[in-house]
Design a protein around this motif. Sequence first.
Motif, mmCIF file in Angstrom:
data_model
loop_
_atom_site.group_PDB
_atom_site.id
_atom_site.type_symbol
_atom_site.label_atom_id
_atom_site.label_comp_id
_atom_site.label_asym_id
_atom_site.label_seq_id
_atom_site.Cartn_x
_atom_site.Cartn_y
_atom_site.Cartn_z
ATOM 1 N N SER A 29 0.784 -1.187 -0.006
ATOM 2 C CA SER A 29 -0.029 -0.078 -0.140
ATOM 3 C C SER A 29 0.895 1.171 -0.052
ATOM 4 O O SER A 29 1.795 1.464 1.047
ATOM 5 C CB SER A 29 -0.883 -0.047 1.181
ATOM 6 O OG SER A 29 -1.648 1.141 1.198
ATOM 7 N N SER A 31 1.734 5.329 -0.838
ATOM 8 C CA SER A 31 1.357 6.825 -0.864
ATOM 9 C C SER A 31 2.530 7.766 -1.132
ATOM 10 O O SER A 31 3.680 7.263 -1.018
ATOM 11 C CB SER A 31 0.908 7.405 0.526
ATOM 12 O OG SER A 31 1.834 7.237 1.710
ATOM 13 N N GLN A 44 -2.044 8.159 -8.533
ATOM 14 C CA GLN A 44 -2.926 7.597 -8.310
ATOM 15 C C GLN A 44 -3.578 6.765 -9.505
ATOM 16 O O GLN A 44 -4.080 5.627 -8.988
ATOM 17 C CB GLN A 44 -3.919 8.512 -8.080
ATOM 18 C CG GLN A 44 -3.718 9.193 -6.772
ATOM 19 C CD GLN A 44 -5.001 10.486 -6.420
ATOM 20 O OE1 GLN A 44 -4.930 11.043 -5.224
ATOM 21 N NE2 GLN A 44 -5.868 10.910 -7.283
ATOM 22 N N THR A 49 -1.575 6.461 -3.417
ATOM 23 C CA THR A 49 -2.381 7.640 -2.702
ATOM 24 C C THR A 49 -1.659 8.817 -2.748
ATOM 25 O O THR A 49 -0.427 8.689 -2.297
ATOM 26 C CB THR A 49 -2.628 7.146 -1.385
ATOM 27 O OG1 THR A 49 -3.736 6.173 -1.251
ATOM 28 C CG2 THR A 49 -3.537 8.382 -0.633
#
Length: 344
Positions: A29, A31, A44, A49
């Motif tokens: 995950s 960002s 994105q 993110t």
Amino acid sequence: MSSGKNVFIIGPGFIGWCVLDLLVSEGYSVSGLVRRKEHADGIQQSGATAVMGSLDDKSLITEHTAKNDITIHTATADHLPSVEAVLEGVRQRVRNGRNAIFIHTSGTSILDDGANGEYKGDRIYYDNKPEEIDALDDNAPHRQVDLAIVRSRKELGSQAKMVIMTPPEIYGWNPKHRRLTIQFPVLSRFAIKHGYAGHVGKGLSVESQIHVLDLARAYIVLLHWLEKTAPEEVQKNPYFFCENGKEFSWREGAEELGKALFEAGKIDSPEPRTIPEDLYKDLFGDFTSAVIGLNSRSRAVRLREMGWEPREKGIWESFRQDELPAILAEDHSNFSGYKGTVAS
């Protein structure tokens, strides 16, 4: 596949966006800290993110470092406040009993010997000999930031895994992102403006090299090693070089650029010339000699021991096939040198 770990990338641009793609493909995950909405939209679409902010947003960087298992800094190698913010986030994780991994991106300008293009240096540095890197001048390029990380490693000991990736000249092209490296595109724009391909001094100094996609894979190999290796082993040596086993001289670079731009009809002669110092303002300003006049010879022993191997095309093949078409498509009317900082 990953075990659902979270990664915060500071500056997912030329290097970091390629790393981001690989992390997302492995199930992390991710960002990324970005300044512009266009860039936020891009990462994105890659499955990450976006965190809107700048390198000067220290509290924001600390907050996201503290929230993520892994932080990777791939922005400029010379922004100490952003690195200090990461280190504070790492401290917060340690105080809360959580593990932390931090990979910082430096550059082999730390090896600059002040050659100014006048000679080929004999000194080669190996990343399995950390004592040689520790002996570098504290005032060498990027070294102030590197030393802040080295000091924090000693402070936190085995409670955090923190290392420094130190690439040389980075070249290459990721067609999904369409981003260029810095040095040879800047030299190409200079040549188009002034009518010749140039080098600093005699152009005899040499540097190691790495394709950006080979470098991106190296971050993943390094991350996997950090995840599975005991903190005490990580603590022995913070340094990792990343190079493809080949070197070039800056005169050779000017010769290759000269031939390519001459064939493209952008300059009248392929012959390279020495760039006078009064035109350094159209390159890298006061840092021109340290960016394109240095000897910087490094060997990535440690990554190869982990099984990493370079596999992308060579630097001149990549320049002609990939970077040059993008450079020729640019509007060069307002070119006046590069105003940022250069990692290698």
